[in-house]
Design a protein around this motif. Structure first.
Motif, PDB file in Angstrom:
ATOM      1  N   GLU A 150       0.764  -1.236   0.084  1.00 30.23           N
ATOM      2  CA  GLU A 150      -0.112   0.074  -0.080  1.00 30.23           C
ATOM      3  C   GLU A 150       0.817   1.209  -0.078  1.00 30.23           C
ATOM      4  OE1 GLU A 150      -3.067   2.262  -0.431  1.00 30.23           O
ATOM      5  OE2 GLU A 150      -3.444   0.326  -0.439  1.00 30.23           O
ATOM      6  N   ALA A 151       1.870   1.209   0.730  1.00 27.14           N
ATOM      7  CA  ALA A 151       2.858   2.380   0.997  1.00 27.14           C
ATOM      8  C   ALA A 151       3.526   2.922  -0.450  1.00 27.14           C
ATOM      9  CB  ALA A 151       3.907   2.184   1.894  1.00 27.14           C
ATOM     10  N   GLN A 152       3.934   1.527  -1.140  1.00 24.98           N
ATOM     11  CA  GLN A 152       4.550   1.754  -2.355  1.00 24.98           C
ATOM     12  C   GLN A 152       3.633   2.319  -3.402  1.00 24.98           C
ATOM     13  OE1 GLN A 152       5.938  -2.189  -2.815  1.00 24.98           O
ATOM     14  NE2 GLN A 152       7.991  -1.811  -2.705  1.00 24.98           N
ATOM     15  N   ARG A 153       2.356   1.682  -3.657  1.00 19.25           N
ATOM     16  CA  ARG A 153       1.132   2.176  -4.049  1.00 19.25           C
ATOM     17  C   ARG A 153       0.994   3.661  -4.193  1.00 19.25           C
ATOM     18  NH1 ARG A 153      -1.767  -2.244  -4.078  1.00 19.25           N
ATOM     19  NH2 ARG A 153      -2.928  -1.431  -2.210  1.00 19.25           N
ATOM     20  N   LYS A 154       1.012   4.061  -2.996  1.00 17.24           N
ATOM     21  CA  LYS A 154       0.765   5.714  -2.518  1.00 17.24           C
ATOM     22  C   LYS A 154       1.835   6.429  -3.245  1.00 17.24           C
ATOM     23  CE  LYS A 154      -1.404   7.644   1.385  1.00 17.24           C
ATOM     24  NZ  LYS A 154      -1.521   7.648   2.881  1.00 17.24           N
ATOM     25  N   ARG A 155       3.047   6.069  -3.244  1.00 16.76           N
ATOM     26  CA  ARG A 155       4.282   6.898  -3.722  1.00 16.76           C
ATOM     27  C   ARG A 155       4.343   6.697  -5.148  1.00 16.76           C
ATOM     28  NH1 ARG A 155       7.910   4.915   0.362  1.00 16.76           N
ATOM     29  NH2 ARG A 155       8.419   2.796  -1.182  1.00 16.76           N
ATOM     30  N   ARG A 156       3.719   5.661  -5.863  1.00 17.85           N
ATOM     31  CA  ARG A 156       3.662   5.482  -7.219  1.00 17.85           C
ATOM     32  C   ARG A 156       2.771   6.822  -7.676  1.00 17.85           C
ATOM     33  NH1 ARG A 156       6.645   2.226 -10.268  1.00 17.85           N
ATOM     34  NH2 ARG A 156       7.873   0.373  -9.221  1.00 17.85           N
ATOM     35  N   LEU A 157       1.534   6.768  -6.936  1.00 20.36           N
ATOM     36  CA  LEU A 157       0.318   7.576  -7.383  1.00 20.36           C
ATOM     37  C   LEU A 157       0.879   8.990  -7.195  1.00 20.36           C
ATOM     38  CD1 LEU A 157      -2.556   5.483  -5.931  1.00 20.36           C
ATOM     39  CD2 LEU A 157      -1.998   5.888  -8.292  1.00 20.36           C
ATOM     40  N   GLU A 158       1.513   9.291  -6.079  1.00 23.43           N
ATOM     41  CA  GLU A 158       2.079  10.828  -5.807  1.00 23.43           C
ATOM     42  C   GLU A 158       2.951  11.068  -7.285  1.00 23.43           C
ATOM     43  OE1 GLU A 158       1.072  13.043  -3.994  1.00 23.43           O
ATOM     44  OE2 GLU A 158      -0.462  11.565  -3.540  1.00 23.43           O
ATOM     45  N   THR A 159       3.791  10.070  -7.755  1.00 26.18           N
ATOM     46  CA  THR A 159       4.830  10.350  -8.531  1.00 26.18           C
ATOM     47  C   THR A 159       4.062  10.278 -10.029  1.00 26.18           C
ATOM     48  OG1 THR A 159       6.550   8.798  -7.422  1.00 26.18           O
ATOM     49  CG2 THR A 159       6.964   9.234  -9.839  1.00 26.18           C
ATOM     50  N   ALA A 160       2.981   9.499 -10.087  1.00 33.95           N
ATOM     51  CA  ALA A 160       2.086   9.828 -11.307  1.00 33.95           C
ATOM     52  C   ALA A 160       1.611  11.082 -11.559  1.00 33.95           C
ATOM     53  CB  ALA A 160       1.287   8.406 -11.217  1.00 33.95           C
ATOM     54  N   LYS A 161       1.124  11.666 -10.470  1.00 32.80           N
ATOM     55  CA  LYS A 161       0.477  12.975 -10.640  1.00 32.80           C
ATOM     56  C   LYS A 161       1.692  13.964 -11.455  1.00 32.80           C
ATOM     57  CE  LYS A 161      -2.744  12.689  -6.904  1.00 32.80           C
ATOM     58  NZ  LYS A 161      -2.949  12.948  -5.626  1.00 32.80           N
ATOM     59  N   VAL A 162       2.663  13.946 -10.827  1.00 33.93           N
ATOM     60  CA  VAL A 162       4.020  14.683 -11.374  1.00 33.93           C
ATOM     61  C   VAL A 162       3.984  14.389 -12.958  1.00 33.93           C
ATOM     62  CG1 VAL A 162       6.438  15.279 -11.056  1.00 33.93           C
ATOM     63  CG2 VAL A 162       4.916  15.104  -9.169  1.00 33.93           C
ATOM     64  N   GLU A 163       4.383  13.097 -13.075  1.00 33.57           N
ATOM     65  CA  GLU A 163       4.389  12.564 -14.226  1.00 33.57           C
ATOM     66  C   GLU A 163       3.517  12.929 -15.386  1.00 33.57           C
ATOM     67  OE1 GLU A 163       7.084   8.579 -13.265  1.00 33.57           O
ATOM     68  OE2 GLU A 163       4.785   8.241 -13.444  1.00 33.57           O
ATOM     69  N   LEU A 164       2.190  12.986 -14.826  1.00 35.58           N
ATOM     70  CA  LEU A 164       1.047  13.260 -15.854  1.00 35.58           C
ATOM     71  C   LEU A 164       0.988  14.842 -16.200  1.00 35.58           C
ATOM     72  CD1 LEU A 164      -1.924  11.216 -14.307  1.00 35.58           C
ATOM     73  CD2 LEU A 164      -0.895  10.853 -16.662  1.00 35.58           C
ATOM     74  N   ALA A 165       1.778  15.520 -15.164  1.00 38.88           N
ATOM     75  CA  ALA A 165       1.783  16.994 -15.642  1.00 38.88           C
ATOM     76  C   ALA A 165       2.751  17.462 -16.335  1.00 38.88           C
ATOM     77  CB  ALA A 165       1.830  17.653 -14.019  1.00 38.88           C
ATOM     78  N   ALA A 166       3.616  16.372 -16.798  1.00 45.94           N
ATOM     79  CA  ALA A 166       4.851  16.825 -17.537  1.00 45.94           C
ATOM     80  C   ALA A 166       4.486  16.406 -19.055  1.00 45.94           C
ATOM     81  CB  ALA A 166       6.136  16.230 -17.222  1.00 45.94           C
ATOM     82  N   GLU A 167       3.230  16.128 -19.381  1.00 46.24           N
ATOM     83  CA  GLU A 167       3.033  15.416 -20.637  1.00 46.24           C
ATOM     84  C   GLU A 167       3.282  16.357 -21.822  1.00 46.24           C
ATOM     85  OE1 GLU A 167      -1.181  14.319 -23.105  1.00 46.24           O
ATOM     86  OE2 GLU A 167      -1.123  14.089 -20.918  1.00 46.24           O
ATOM     87  N   SER A 168       3.198  17.688 -21.454  1.00 48.05           N
ATOM     88  CA  SER A 168       3.397  18.518 -22.638  1.00 48.05           C
ATOM     89  C   SER A 168       4.826  18.706 -23.029  1.00 48.05           C
ATOM     90  CB  SER A 168       3.015  20.045 -22.246  1.00 48.05           C
ATOM     91  OG  SER A 168       3.621  20.440 -21.122  1.00 48.05           O
ATOM     92  N   GLU A 169       5.737  18.153 -22.166  1.00 49.95           N
ATOM     93  CA  GLU A 169       7.206  18.056 -22.742  1.00 49.95           C
ATOM     94  C   GLU A 169       7.528  17.256 -23.763  1.00 49.95           C
ATOM     95  OE1 GLU A 169       9.726  17.553 -19.103  1.00 49.95           O
ATOM     96  OE2 GLU A 169       8.337  18.697 -17.787  1.00 49.95           O
ATOM     97  N   PHE A 170       6.629  16.450 -23.993  1.00 53.98           N
ATOM     98  CA  PHE A 170       6.968  15.227 -24.950  1.00 53.98           C
ATOM     99  C   PHE A 170       6.440  15.473 -26.509  1.00 53.98           C
ATOM    100  CE2 PHE A 170       7.340  13.537 -20.835  1.00 53.98           C
ATOM    101  CZ  PHE A 170       8.398  12.669 -20.919  1.00 53.98           C
ATOM    102  N   ASP A 171       7.049  14.873 -27.274  1.00 51.50           N
ATOM    103  CA  ASP A 171       6.718  15.415 -28.691  1.00 51.50           C
ATOM    104  C   ASP A 171       5.523  14.652 -29.129  1.00 51.50           C
ATOM    105  OD1 ASP A 171       9.292  16.407 -29.200  1.00 51.50           O
ATOM    106  OD2 ASP A 171      10.324  14.311 -29.492  1.00 51.50           O
TER     107      ASP A 171
END
Length: 198
Positions: A150-171
């Motif tokens: 559960e702790a790892q999943r929580k951390r991954r979801l927090e990271t996912a929010k940051v990653e999703l916000a970076a979508e515009s950096e990609f071609d």
């Protein structure tokens, strides 16, 4: 080493954990086995069924740090604050020089590092973001994997929010709402990039 110009750019594939990057890649390679996907090195423990040299190159932290110091990686990153990951440079250069469609599947940190270092190495990059249909669907997929605490999943979801916000950096963005469709979109990109008749 300046790569031969008869190939296409290095495809850097990124997206949040649980979005299905590996599943899309597997579907692509079933139909197009000529595509080469770089095998990353990592210091994390293998998951059940993972094979050294196929899924990852599993190594100790000391071994990884020694290779990093020797300049043997295209990029390295510490992911989720837990483990080192890196892309071995030599096989990437060799496949690109041979004109082989070449993909790196890496996290956001790694994609940014590749963009920074690629120019110095004479590599050109096409960055592709694999996005979920929605954040709720991403949560459902991560929970469904059942490979993390559960702790790892929580951390991954927090990271996912940051990653999703970076979508515009990609071609290019490919939405993985259907694996076969997403794999076909990826192949269309590769075929255009490498001058392959579809």
């Amino acid at each position: 080493m300046k790569r031969a110009m008869h190939g296409g750019r290095l495809l850097v594939l990124t997206g949040p954990a649980g979005v299905g990057k590996g599943t899309v890649e597997n579907a692509l390679r079933k139909k197009h086995p000529e595509v080469w996907v770089s095998v990353s090195a990592t210091t994390r423990d293998p998951r059940p069924g993972e094979i050294d040299g196929i899924n990852y190159w599993f190594m100790s932290e000391d071994e990884f740090i020694a290779k990093e110091a020797a300049g043997e990686f295209l990029e390295t990153a510490v992911v989720h604050g837990m483990a080192h990951y890196g892309t071995p440079l030599k096989p990437v250069e060799e496949h690109l020089a041979a004109g082989t469609p070449t993909i790196l599947e890496i996290d956001l940190q790694g994609a940014r590092r590749v963009k920074e270092t690629a120019k110095d190495l004479g590599l050109e990059v096409l960055s592709v973001f694999i996005a979920p249909p929605s954040f709720d669907e991403l949560v459902r997929r991560l929970v469904g994997r059942g490979t993390e605490t559960e702790a790892q999943r929580k951390r991954r979801l927090e990271t996912a929010k940051v990653e999703l916000a970076a979508e515009s950096e990609f071609d290019v963005t490919i939405v993985n709402d259907n694996v076969d469709k997403a794999a076909e979109e990826l192949w269309t990109l590769i075929a255009k990039e490498y001058g392959i008749a579809e």
